[in-house]
Design an enzyme around this catalytic site. Structure first.
Site, PDB file in Angstrom:
ATOM      1  N   CYS A 185       0.136   4.023   2.639  1.00 58.21           N
ATOM      2  CA  CYS A 185       0.385   3.491   3.854  1.00 58.21           C
ATOM      3  C   CYS A 185       1.841   4.188   4.201  1.00 58.21           C
ATOM      4  O   CYS A 185       2.167   4.396   5.253  1.00 58.21           O
ATOM      5  CB  CYS A 185       0.251   2.011   4.187  1.00 58.21           C
ATOM      6  SG  CYS A 185      -1.401   1.510   3.898  1.00 58.21           S
ATOM      7  N   CYS A 218       0.681  -1.085  -0.092  1.00 56.57           N
ATOM      8  CA  CYS A 218       0.149  -0.082   0.045  1.00 56.57           C
ATOM      9  C   CYS A 218       0.913   1.352   0.140  1.00 56.57           C
ATOM     10  O   CYS A 218       1.516   1.607   0.979  1.00 56.57           O
ATOM     11  CB  CYS A 218      -0.718  -0.098   1.301  1.00 56.57           C
ATOM     12  SG  CYS A 218      -1.916   1.701   1.515  1.00 56.57           S
TER      13      CYS A 218
END
Length: 326
Positions: free
Chosen positions: A86, A83
């Site tokens: 993230c 991700c």
């Protein structure tokens, strides 16, 4: 509301290992949320920690999240290696946790390695962040947030809980003494209004507007890697939100349907089944030709963009794709 999340499954699993959460009500029921009426006043310092950022797994969830949340707020950062947003959010949270000096704890959870925790928090997309207080989630948000907003958000949480959780003030006092007084708040980095517009659109759930904003950035700066990664992530999030739960079953029943294979790969990737998604599209490339092959290949390459270039899963799949093509 985040308060609707049921953490009892992981709590019960931890209790079976031989230790009940501190502050649990009779029969193992969780204590009431600290933010509501009649919330308990918790005294004393938090359990000793090896730092203010803790890597949490299903095995230590009880100790590092539930027990700690009885004395200070625990901010749970749910992330995954693939991700890209993230990787923008987590370092900022870690920086703020270090500045907090123990007034709150950051618990990082890899959702790929700990699917039960992700399930308990009802995670639909990442990054997702929850605050757990007195063994209950009390607030949450999704997506990347600018540092000034995160700093303000955490400050509001601490202000609301300081009287009920004296360990917050104790930690703040220690941090002030260690630094010779109240630590100075660093000046926030100037925000790029183009990224702010994209992030605001994403926060509203307006994926089309977010895509438009990131495309405008790339029109001006084609080599902007942050915008490239964010654009790929937003496009995938938009598709994943509309994914049909039966996509994998339908694709398995129709191996020559390229659109079905693309939808199934998205569904598998959203569920954390990265290798399965890549393998599905590589095999689709192998057994198709012409426009169908191009469509499968382009979709797979688009999924690669959600990951770091040196991710071993991407490296292996790129090699497999090259063999399938040539």
């Amino acid at each position: 509301m985040a308060g609707a999340v049921d953490l009892s499954g992981l709590k019960a699993r931890a209790e079976q290992r031989g230790s009940a959460p501190r502050g649990a009500a009779p029969g193992g029921a969780a204590a009431p949320p600290a933010g509501g009426d009649g919330a308990p006043v918790v005294e004393g310092a938090p359990p000793p920690a090896g730092g203010h950022v803790i890597e949490v797994t299903e095995d230590n969830f009880q100790t590092e999240v539930l027990e700690r949340s009885m004395t200070v707020p625990v901010v749970v950062d749910l992330w995954a290696e693939w991700c890209q947003p993230c990787k923008q959010l987590s370092p900022t949270l870690e920086k703020l946790a270090a500045e907090g000096g123990g007034a709150w704890i950051l618990a990082t959870v890899d959702v790929d390695a700990n699917p039960r925790i992700a399930q308990m928090f009802q995670v639909q997309s990442i990054p997702t962040v929850y605050v757990v207080v007195a063994q209950q989630p009390v607030t949450s948000f999704n997506g990347v947030q600018p540092e000034p907003e995160l700093r303000s958000w955490i400050g509001q949480i601490l202000d609301a809980l300081r009287e009920r959780m004296p360990a917050i003030a104790e930690a703040e006092a220690r941090a002030g003494q260690d630094g010779g007084g109240e630590p100075a708040e660093p000046a926030p980095e100037p925000e790029d209004p183009r990224f702010t517009a994209a992030e605001d659109a994403l926060e509203r759930g307006d994926y089309d507007a977010a895509v438009f904003a990131y495309e405008n950035i790339l029109a001006e700066e084609p080599a902007n890697t942050e915008a490239q990664a964010a654009l790929a992530q937003v496009r995938f999030m938009s598709r994943a939100e509309q994914a049909d739960p039966s996509a994998v079953t339908r694709a398995d029943a129709a191996p020559d349907d390229v659109e079905a294979q693309k939808a199934a790969a998205d569904a598998e990737l959203a569920a954390g089944q990265v290798e399965a998604a890549f393998d599905r599209l590589v095999k689709t490339v192998q057994r198709t030709a012409g426009d169908d092959r191009d469509a499968a290949r382009e979709h797979l390459v688009g999924l690669f963009e959600l990951f770091a270039a040196d991710d071993p899963r991407v490296t292996a799949s790129r090699r497999a794709l090259a063999r399938a093509l040539y």
